[in-house]
Design a protein around this motif. Structure first.
Motif, PDB file in Angstrom:
ATOM      1  N   THR A  95      -1.390 -38.313 -20.400  1.00 27.51           N
ATOM      2  CA  THR A  95      -0.335 -37.859 -21.178  1.00 27.51           C
ATOM      3  C   THR A  95       0.442 -39.125 -21.615  1.00 27.51           C
ATOM      4  O   THR A  95       1.160 -39.500 -20.960  1.00 27.51           O
ATOM      5  N   SER A 101      -2.343 -43.372 -28.158  1.00 28.09           N
ATOM      6  CA  SER A 101      -3.672 -42.697 -28.726  1.00 28.09           C
ATOM      7  C   SER A 101      -4.168 -43.405 -29.810  1.00 28.09           C
ATOM      8  O   SER A 101      -5.285 -43.244 -30.120  1.00 28.09           O
ATOM      9  N   ASP A 117      -8.311 -38.318 -27.726  1.00 29.83           N
ATOM     10  CA  ASP A 117      -7.230 -38.146 -26.764  1.00 29.83           C
ATOM     11  C   ASP A 117      -7.003 -36.642 -26.514  1.00 29.83           C
ATOM     12  O   ASP A 117      -7.313 -35.862 -27.178  1.00 29.83           O
ATOM     13  N   GLN A 167      -1.763 -35.568 -28.354  1.00 31.96           N
ATOM     14  CA  GLN A 167      -0.529 -36.090 -27.538  1.00 31.96           C
ATOM     15  C   GLN A 167       0.492 -35.329 -28.031  1.00 31.96           C
ATOM     16  O   GLN A 167       1.586 -35.179 -27.527  1.00 31.96           O
TER      17      GLN A 167
END
Length: 293
Positions: A95, A101, A117, A167
């Motif tokens: 995370t 990402s 991601d 994300q």
């Protein structure tokens, strides 16, 4: 079956790697902690002592604490992309910030590596049971290629958009989780201060419209003040920073997220960073003057 390099074998990564082994995959695991390496070997995996060795695989999964670690392990000297062969499937399940990402996705594409991601929700129990929710950003064809791996690790698996989208969805997840923990903590404080047994009280809440996964899994341990970490306050503090930064980037106001972030920051400041995020109860008890003496 697939050879999978797995970098980051902590509370989440360790059981995820074990599930991949149980499904018949070969796992080359790397972590800086000796205990994590020993658990992998006990589960039937092969420990490797470098990122380069873990990259000698069909798929590489990273499960790391934060953006700086992902940048170092993936983008840095001696990192995954330096050693990756074209066609490698790189799945970052950490995370981290959405912009990190996006940068990983762009750098990977320049080297012919397919990057996703794919942060997860479900905590340690979800990782152990293989029922994580997985929110995936990146190319849809790479997502299709990764699905057999995801199906070992999770139950809810959704492609949510391009690089970084996973994300952003995880940031939304974490702000909701933090808010629910804070409200459950307030409910416990109210019930106990009013002379009502919180056990049966929360049982009723869990069976009604207020029901949630958090009430289902955590109400008994919260009432018992058992805060053994499934997901640490320190990590949720980091995640709330990601959510607030994403809100600023998107130009939106998230006032409840801001309040929840401050409660989590207070938990950390009070020395509870290593406890489970359900330890928000300790903060709300302190605010109400009900902390244990």
């Amino acid at each position: 079956m697939t050879t999978i390099g797995f970098i980051g074998l902590g509370i989440m990564g360790g059981p995820m790697a074990a599930n991949l082994l149980a499904a018949g995959h070969t796992v080359l695991g790397h972590d800086t902690q000796q205990a994590a390496a020993e658990r992998l070997v006990t589960a039937g995996g092969k420990y490797v002592d470098s990122v380069a060795a873990a990259t000698a695989a069909d798929v590489v999964i990273t499960m790391l604490p934060d953006s700086p670690q992902v940048e170092e392990v993936v983008l840095g000297p001696g990192g995954v992309l330096e050693h990756a062969e074209p066609g490698l499937l790189l799945i970052d399940m950490s995370t981290i910030r959405p912009d990190t990402s996006v940068a990983v996705g762009a750098a990977a594409a320049a080297r012919g590596v397919r990057a996703l991601d794919a942060p997860v929700s479900g905590g340690e129990k979800g990782a152990i049971d293989g029922v994580l929710s997985i929110m995936v950003g990146g190319d849809v064809h790479a997502f299709d290629a990764a699905r057999p791996v995801f199906e070992v690790l999770g139950k809810t698996i959704v492609h949510v958009g391009p690089s970084g989208a996973g994300q952003t969805v995880k940031a939304a997840n974490q702000l909701v989780v933090g808010g629910i923990y804070a409200l459950v903590a307030e409910a416990i404080v109210l019930l106990e201060a009013s002379g009502v047994d919180p056990g049966p009280g929360l049982d009723v809440l869990a069976g009604g419209l207020a029901g949630s996964r958090i009430l289902e899994l955590k109400r008994k341990s919260m009432v018992a003040r058992d805060f053994a970490p499934g997901f640490r306050i320190d990590l949720h503090h980091k995640d709330m920073g990601i959510a607030l930064a994403a809100a600023r980037e998107a130009g939106v106001a998230l006032p409840m997220t801001g309040l929840t972030a401050q409660l989590i920051a207070a938990a950390r400041a009070q020395g509870h960073g290593s406890l489970d995020h359900s330890a928000l109860l300790k903060v709300l008890e302190t605010v109400s003057g009900k902390a244990a003496s």
